[in-house]
Structures are given as structure tokens and as C-alpha cells.
Design a protein around this motif. Sequence first.
Motif, PDB file in Angstrom:
ATOM      1  N   GLY A  30       1.017  -1.301  -0.085  1.00 52.65           N
ATOM      2  CA  GLY A  30       0.037  -0.015  -0.121  1.00 52.65           C
ATOM      3  C   GLY A  30       0.876   1.440  -0.188  1.00 52.65           C
ATOM      4  O   GLY A  30       1.946   1.205  -0.211  1.00 52.65           O
ATOM      5  N   PRO A  31       0.056   2.267   0.327  1.00 48.97           N
ATOM      6  CA  PRO A  31       1.081   3.740   0.225  1.00 48.97           C
ATOM      7  C   PRO A  31       1.949   3.825   1.204  1.00 48.97           C
ATOM      8  O   PRO A  31       3.116   4.499   0.950  1.00 48.97           O
ATOM      9  N   GLU A  32       1.934   3.000   2.245  1.00 50.36           N
ATOM     10  CA  GLU A  32       2.958   3.441   3.330  1.00 50.36           C
ATOM     11  C   GLU A  32       4.305   2.808   2.873  1.00 50.36           C
ATOM     12  O   GLU A  32       5.401   2.844   3.385  1.00 50.36           O
ATOM     13  N   THR A  33       4.360   1.994   1.657  1.00 52.05           N
ATOM     14  CA  THR A  33       5.568   1.516   1.339  1.00 52.05           C
ATOM     15  C   THR A  33       6.166   2.118   0.048  1.00 52.05           C
ATOM     16  O   THR A  33       6.995   2.055  -0.313  1.00 52.05           O
TER      17      THR A  33
ATOM     18  N   ALA B 244       7.530   7.437   2.107  1.00 50.06           N
ATOM     19  CA  ALA B 244       6.465   7.615   2.821  1.00 50.06           C
ATOM     20  C   ALA B 244       6.952   7.109   4.489  1.00 50.06           C
ATOM     21  O   ALA B 244       6.107   7.680   5.264  1.00 50.06           O
ATOM     22  N   GLY B 245       7.687   6.299   4.724  1.00 47.07           N
ATOM     23  CA  GLY B 245       8.374   6.032   5.935  1.00 47.07           C
ATOM     24  C   GLY B 245       7.505   5.013   6.550  1.00 47.07           C
ATOM     25  O   GLY B 245       6.129   4.944   6.478  1.00 47.07           O
TER      26      GLY B 245
ATOM     27  N   HIS C  23      11.319  11.909  10.686  1.00 45.90           N
ATOM     28  CA  HIS C  23      11.151  10.804   9.884  1.00 45.90           C
ATOM     29  C   HIS C  23       9.889  10.309   9.791  1.00 45.90           C
ATOM     30  O   HIS C  23       8.974  10.381  10.752  1.00 45.90           O
ATOM     31  N   PRO C  24       9.513  10.158   8.441  1.00 43.58           N
ATOM     32  CA  PRO C  24       7.961   9.851   8.058  1.00 43.58           C
ATOM     33  C   PRO C  24       7.580   8.406   8.525  1.00 43.58           C
ATOM     34  O   PRO C  24       8.528   7.831   8.638  1.00 43.58           O
TER      35      PRO C  24
END
Length: 321
Positions: free
Chosen positions: A72-75, A79-80, A288-289
Motif C-alpha cells: 500500500g501507500p506506506e511502502t 512514505a516511511g 522521520h516519516p
Amino acid sequence: MDQRQRDWLLDSDPALRWQVERDLVGAADDVWEATRARVAAEGFGARLLALQDPDGQWAGGAFFPADFDFHGPETAPGAGQPWTATTWSLNALREWGVPASVLGDTAARLAENSHWEYDGAPYWQGEVDCCINAWTLMNGAWLGVVVRHLASWFVEHQMPDGGWNCEWVDGATRSSVASTLNTLEGLLFYERAGHGSAEITEARHAGEEYLLSRRLMYRLSDGSLIAPWVTRLAYPFRHFYSTLHALDYFRAAALFDGTAPDAQLDDAIASVRSAPSEGARWLQGRRHPGRVWFEVDVDAGEPSKWLTFYAERVLTWWDGR
């Protein structure tokens, strides 16, 4: 450090204040110990303890939250990763000085309920990642778990150049400064907890030499800066490498070993002295994100009490040599 600076640092959450009292102000033991006892009952420590799951974990996972979408978007780049799962929460509580006794049967609940996302191994067995295993080694030693198998794992997985690399499982043959620093912190904590051996100390010293030969900053090949981020200061340190993070380790190692500061740290010390600051207050380099339970430090560009504490502690040690 003048009185104004001391007062500013002392006006902090107990998780930071007790360390300022002990390491910078020189307060009597009963003073900083009383402040440390407050960490589990108020402020950051109490907030994080209250977020623990009934099964002993945080956010339902060992290294990632249970709802983490690995596609998903966190990867996405930049994105962090999330910082809310069990390992990160334990790291914070340990670093803030929460007594292991406050965690009760957490170690046993994790042994029963928590498994690594990578291969499903039980939590205290460890993983294949050097950094993850280093934090598991520290957290296990802190909570009273027998984790000597992880200490031995580092001896077995040390690279010929003296360091470690979390990407060894994917074929990496040269060490990484970040993986090496995180590993060294794990081994030193284990030794300081009274579980050391000649073999572990030898491995730790070889890893230290890997970083020292690079003066914590430079490539051996051409003497250039390893990367722009090595001098960027940011708190929490997380798994990221910086000269301040590395210097704080070398301070702790020298005090444990009873040795003088190594002259090869001079350039790294200079980088900390010249890092962005307002007067004697070091500025946050970045956040850090990634998901967090709550923020524990200021936004980028603002004076950071945490970074100022670490910088003052390192420089006081260095200047007192």
C-alpha cells in the motif's frame, strides 16, 4: 552549559529530565532516580504503556502494525514505515528508562502471541535482520529473557570487514554503517546487562574499528562523505545513522570499557559542533516519516531538547578527556 540552558532542558518530560539530571546537571542519585520513577506514571512513558494490547504487543504486530499493507501507500518511496508496533514501542520505553518490572508479564505474552512478519518465527527467537535482532537482544536482556542465542548470532554473522549489514540475506558482502551501529548498541547493552563474553567483546571491538577507520563519516575508498545524511541530526534516532547517534554510542562504550575518547572521532565531533543550532540549542533536522503514536520532539527547524541533550552529553565527555 549556563543556567538558562539547564532550566530549558530540565523543563521536559520525565523521560528526558532524569537523563539531564544524571548526565548533565550532576544531580544526586536520589534526585534523578525519583524523576526516572515518574516515567511510567506520567508523560510519554505512561501514554505508551497505556497503548499496549492485551496480548502484550503494540499495534497488533512485532515490527509492523497488524493493519500494515505491504503493498500500500506506506511502502511508497518517502512514505516511511510505521513506528507504532511492538519493537519500536519497547525500544522507546527502554530508552526512556521505564523499569522492566513495570512491564509485568509482557515478555511471556510476547513469547506466546508475537511472531515476526518476515518468517513467522516466535518473537524472542529473532529474525534475519541485524537491526531487528539487535533491538530484540536489548529488549530481551532488559525484560529478563534468555537471548544468548541472539548474541551468538551476531558473532556468526559478522562480515570480514568487521561490521554487519541487514542486507546480508540478499547477498550483501560489505558492511553498512547503520547496521553496524545498531548491532554495536545491542551488543554493548547485552554486555552492560552482565551477559558479556570475550567473544562478544571481541566482535564489538571489531565493529567499532569498522566505524572508527571511517572516522564515522567517510568512505575508505576516496575519503568522501559516506552520504549527506550522516551529519543530519534528527530525534528519535530510530534505525537511522548520524554522527551524533554514533558518538553517543562511542561515549557509552568508552565509559563501559574504561578507555579514553578515540582521536578518530574528532571530525564527527566537529560535525556536531557545526550542526544547525540557535545558540547552544541544536535544531531538529527532520521528522522521520511514518505513523507514530504521538510526537515526542519538535518539528524540523525548531530547537530540540533531545538533540541538545545528546549533543551536550557527547561534547562534555569529549571536552573532558
